[in-house]
Design a protein around this motif. Sequence first.
Motif, PDB file in Angstrom:
ATOM      1  N   ALA A   1      46.454  24.318  38.644  1.00 22.16           N
ATOM      2  CA  ALA A   1      45.483  24.952  39.541  1.00 22.16           C
ATOM      3  C   ALA A   1      44.055  24.608  39.140  1.00 22.16           C
ATOM      4  O   ALA A   1      43.150  24.524  39.982  1.00 22.16           O
ATOM      5  CB  ALA A   1      45.693  26.457  39.532  1.00 22.16           C
TER       6      ALA A   1
ATOM      7  N   GLY B   1      47.567  25.568  43.595  1.00 22.08           N
ATOM      8  CA  GLY B   1      47.906  26.976  43.410  1.00 22.08           C
ATOM      9  C   GLY B   1      49.136  27.381  44.197  1.00 22.08           C
ATOM     10  O   GLY B   1      49.790  28.389  43.882  1.00 22.08           O
TER      11      GLY B   1
ATOM     12  N   ILE C   1      47.426  31.190  37.566  1.00 17.52           N
ATOM     13  CA  ILE C   1      46.978  30.496  38.770  1.00 17.52           C
ATOM     14  C   ILE C   1      45.561  30.948  39.137  1.00 17.52           C
ATOM     15  O   ILE C   1      44.692  30.146  39.498  1.00 17.52           O
ATOM     16  CB  ILE C   1      47.960  30.762  39.923  1.00 17.52           C
ATOM     17  N   THR C   2      45.345  32.248  39.075  1.00 15.81           N
ATOM     18  CA  THR C   2      44.023  32.789  39.442  1.00 15.81           C
ATOM     19  C   THR C   2      42.947  32.266  38.499  1.00 15.81           C
ATOM     20  O   THR C   2      41.872  31.803  38.940  1.00 15.81           O
ATOM     21  CB  THR C   2      44.057  34.323  39.401  1.00 15.81           C
TER      22      THR C   2
ATOM     23  N   ALA D   1      42.244  28.492  39.130  1.00 15.21           N
ATOM     24  CA  ALA D   1      41.453  28.241  40.336  1.00 15.21           C
ATOM     25  C   ALA D   1      40.003  28.688  40.163  1.00 15.21           C
ATOM     26  O   ALA D   1      39.058  28.017  40.594  1.00 15.21           O
ATOM     27  CB  ALA D   1      42.093  28.964  41.526  1.00 15.21           C
TER      28      ALA D   1
ATOM     29  N   ASN E   1      41.051  34.256  45.451  1.00 11.64           N
ATOM     30  CA  ASN E   1      42.144  33.806  44.591  1.00 11.64           C
ATOM     31  C   ASN E   1      42.961  34.975  44.056  1.00 11.64           C
ATOM     32  O   ASN E   1      44.195  34.901  43.943  1.00 11.64           O
ATOM     33  CB  ASN E   1      41.583  32.989  43.426  1.00 11.64           C
TER      34      ASN E   1
ATOM     35  N   SER F   1      46.881  35.494  44.895  1.00  9.94           N
ATOM     36  CA  SER F   1      47.882  35.557  43.822  1.00  9.94           C
ATOM     37  C   SER F   1      48.592  36.896  43.810  1.00  9.94           C
ATOM     38  O   SER F   1      49.811  36.980  43.553  1.00  9.94           O
ATOM     39  CB  SER F   1      47.199  35.315  42.470  1.00  9.94           C
TER      40      SER F   1
END
Length: 400
Positions: free
Chosen positions: A87, A94, A125-126, A129, A143, A147
């Motif tokens: 990501a 993502g 992932i958050t 990103a 984001n 998520s």
Amino acid sequence: MLQRPRRGDPFWIWFLHSWDLFSWAIIGLLALITVLHDAPAGQRYGSLALMAVLGCGNAAVRRWGRDGAAGGYAYLGLLIPVLGLLAYLRDGFGVLFTVTLGQFVVYADSRRGALVGSGLGALAITLGAVLREGWRVEELTRNTVSSLAVYVVGALVVTLTPRALELRDERARLRDELASTQMELSEALRREGAATERSRLAREIHDTLAQGFASIVVLAEAARAGLDVDPVRTAQQLTSIEQTARENLAEARALVGATPPPGGAVQGSVSTTLRRTLDRFAEDTGTAVDAELADVDCDQQTRIALLRCTQESLANVRKHAAASTVVVVLAQGPGVVDLEITDDGRGFDVAAARGFGLDGMRKRLDELGGELTVTSSLGDGTLVRASLPLVTDVPLQESV
């Protein structure tokens, strides 16, 4: 770690594994797009390296860690940072969190493990990103919400999976119990068949060989005692010994050769067969025999049963009764044939009697739907009554 689906498993188990396979198809497609896409070298090679590491880790845990929880958690420990790094490297990667969501259920061995793992994946992932796009409020909010929404879906999947696993395990348990029960039933039937065959052979040996040897012993003792006193009688007894020994030999050969049960070759009517047996008994023992034998037409099994009952009863008279007279009556009634053997010997207590011969007669008659009745008391002789359903031989009709 969730095992490979089996036939009869709930749909949800198949869905999770299909989702797992689908995720690898998407990862392979992203790898191909990365190769073909004109992206900076660092992003391209970094993404390809991360996806290759992830694929190698999955292959390793499938090969060596299939049956252990440690292997599944080791893979999840690899998956979470790889998702965050992907990501961070590329925009749009993502989506891999959504794609790989089923893997958190497949590779975790508990609901808590799957919830924690998928939560860490959402966090990775958050963060990836946000680190790539910057710490702007709108980007962070977007984001995080994205998520979180995927994580809620993952939590729902994790909640539903244990019930599906319970159903799968319950069906597997029932299948195992059914297979075990079938094996136990098969073994029980085998043992029952072996016991039945042993019982049949024991009965046949008792009714033929054992009785024959007992007769030989008695005749031999009598012949030895009368050798100097009554040579004619002794010669007659020796002839009976020879004849009985030949009959025993024939019976033994029939048993060893697995031919039909001894006695299966009884020829002629039942009255004729019984008459020969009674004449032989009277000749060997000197006991008076009074016989009233009706000319009964019955099948071979009934003839054999009546013959065996007669032989066993006469053997008991010879060994135990010390009788002077034996009366035998064979009569036919409506649908039934009756055999009565009465002696004027010493008698016995029927309730206290324990002998293989009487039990063998009862079992033989029971198999044919018949009944054995023994009446006796000390000093009053014995009455043995065998009753059998009358079954006649069905002659084969010639084809016209």
